[in-house]
Design an enzyme around this catalytic site. Structure first.
Site, mmCIF file in Angstrom:
data_model
loop_
_atom_site.group_PDB
_atom_site.id
_atom_site.type_symbol
_atom_site.label_atom_id
_atom_site.label_comp_id
_atom_site.label_asym_id
_atom_site.label_seq_id
_atom_site.Cartn_x
_atom_site.Cartn_y
_atom_site.Cartn_z
ATOM 1 N N CYS A 52 0.859 -1.240 0.150
ATOM 2 C CA CYS A 52 0.116 0.073 0.020
ATOM 3 C C CYS A 52 0.628 1.198 -0.001
ATOM 4 O O CYS A 52 1.424 1.746 -0.997
ATOM 5 C CB CYS A 52 -0.920 0.001 1.160
ATOM 6 S SG CYS A 52 -2.156 1.206 1.132
ATOM 7 N N HIS A 54 -3.995 -5.385 0.830
ATOM 8 C CA HIS A 54 -3.321 -5.743 2.261
ATOM 9 C C HIS A 54 -3.289 -7.169 2.642
ATOM 10 O O HIS A 54 -4.393 -7.676 3.068
ATOM 11 C CB HIS A 54 -4.043 -4.975 3.334
ATOM 12 C CG HIS A 54 -3.821 -3.621 3.324
ATOM 13 N ND1 HIS A 54 -2.545 -2.804 3.930
ATOM 14 C CD2 HIS A 54 -4.428 -2.468 2.834
ATOM 15 C CE1 HIS A 54 -2.908 -1.714 3.676
ATOM 16 N NE2 HIS A 54 -3.516 -1.236 3.032
ATOM 17 N N GLU A 73 -1.545 -8.727 4.618
ATOM 18 C CA GLU A 73 -1.280 -8.895 6.131
ATOM 19 C C GLU A 73 -2.473 -8.752 6.964
ATOM 20 O O GLU A 73 -2.713 -9.379 8.283
ATOM 21 C CB GLU A 73 -0.279 -7.816 6.599
ATOM 22 C CG GLU A 73 -0.687 -6.546 7.013
ATOM 23 C CD GLU A 73 -0.987 -5.731 5.777
ATOM 24 O OE1 GLU A 73 -0.977 -6.377 4.485
ATOM 25 O OE2 GLU A 73 -1.196 -4.462 5.870
#
Lengths: 85, 222
Positions: free
Chosen positions: B91, B187, B189
């Site tokens: 990002c 994202h 994660e």
């Protein structure tokens, strides 16, 4: 050492789509204020640069504009004002 | 052959906010993690370095612009040139990598001018996955020559199915041409633990793990 005041305007390059400009265009059209305003949204910077002479300071200013204030892939800049302090 | 623990560095700028999520995701895979403050310059002990998401330096001037001049990002060029390990920007990290010219092209304001925060359907190495996205400047832009190179070298490992931000060629994630650097707008994660309702992010970390192990093998470290 002399000091100069500069005003810089950074805008998106010609041909790069400007969604923020388009959004303002839509509002101007909707409110009946302007039909095709072709709005460009950019950024304004006012700063001081020092140099031994005007050329020296202008060269430094160009470097600041190219390296920090704009990204040449996307944006172009214009020096709107350049005056000795 | 001894098992080698993967050493991970996670760079933290003023304004970074996905550092802890990234740490937890790495630890889920058994990787060792350190946070690295943005004035750090020695990165050579890490097998992989993350530039996590957030708003480094408040996104002042534009996203990623000021972070590019921090000592740690300057040191990243050295880390990459030495081919020491993998560098991954998620990002805001992707925005920094583009601003620092470590990846080609640039990320600009989304087509619809909005900050988009939603689950995005993606194609990840020809598999369909869903990952969270959260960005205002995620529209990938590059010139025609660069886009052709990306296509011919298969650098675009991640693509949007319903392009939410107007990115060129639906690009959501990109390898560099040497396969050492990754930029990814979604994202992964945030999609590791079952509690979050989505574990599709694991596939991304598994790809990185395989790449690191391949590299360690080829350099005789395991």
């Amino acid at each position: 050492m002399k000091k100069y005041k500069a005003d810089i305007i950074v805008t998106l390059k010609k041909g790069v789509r400007d969604p923020q400009g388009t959004a303002v265009d839509t509002v101007l059209k909707r409110t009946g204020l302007e039909e095709n305003a072709e709005v460009k949204v950019g950024k304004f910077f006012a700063l001081s640069v020092s140099g031994n002479n005007e050329l020296d300071a202008r060269n430094k200013l160009n470097k600041i504009c190219e390296d920090v204030l704009s990204n040449p892939v996307l944006e172009s800049y214009e020096v709107e004002r350049f005056l000795e302090e | 052959m001894k098992a080698q623990i993967i050493k991970t560095g996670i760079i933290v700028f003023p304004g970074t906010n996905c550092d802890l999520d990234t740490k937890r995701a790495c630890e889920f895979f058994g990787w060792e993690t350190d946070f690295i403050w943005h004035d750090e310059t020695s990165l050579n002990k890490y097998d992989v370095v993350f530039l996590p998401g957030g708003f480094s330096y408040g996104d002042y001037i534009r996203a990623g612009r000021l972070a590019r001049f921090s000592p740690v990002v300057m040191a990243l060029s050295d880390y990459v040139n030495k081919k020491r390990g993998f560098l991954i920007g998620i990002c805001n990290g992707f925005q920094i990598l583009c601003e620092a010219k470590l990846l080609p092209g640039i990320l600009s304001v989304n087509d619809n001018t909005k900050f988009i925060c939603e689950e995005a359907d993606l194609l990840f190495e020809n598999k369909e996955i869903t990952l969270p996205i959260a960005h205002g400047e995620g529209r990938y832009i590059a010139d025609e020559k660069t886009l052709q190179e990306i296509k011919s070298k298969k650098m675009d490992f991640l693509k949007y199915k319903n392009n939410p931000n107007g990115s060129a060629k639906d690009i959501a994630g990109l390898w560099d041409k040497e396969n050492n650097i990754i930029g990814i707008m979604p994202h992964p994660e945030r999609a590791i633990f079952a509690e979050t309702g989505n574990i599709d992010g694991r596939a991304f970390f598994e790809m990185i793990e395989a790449a690191i192990k391949g590299k360690l093998l080829s350099t005789g470290k395991i």
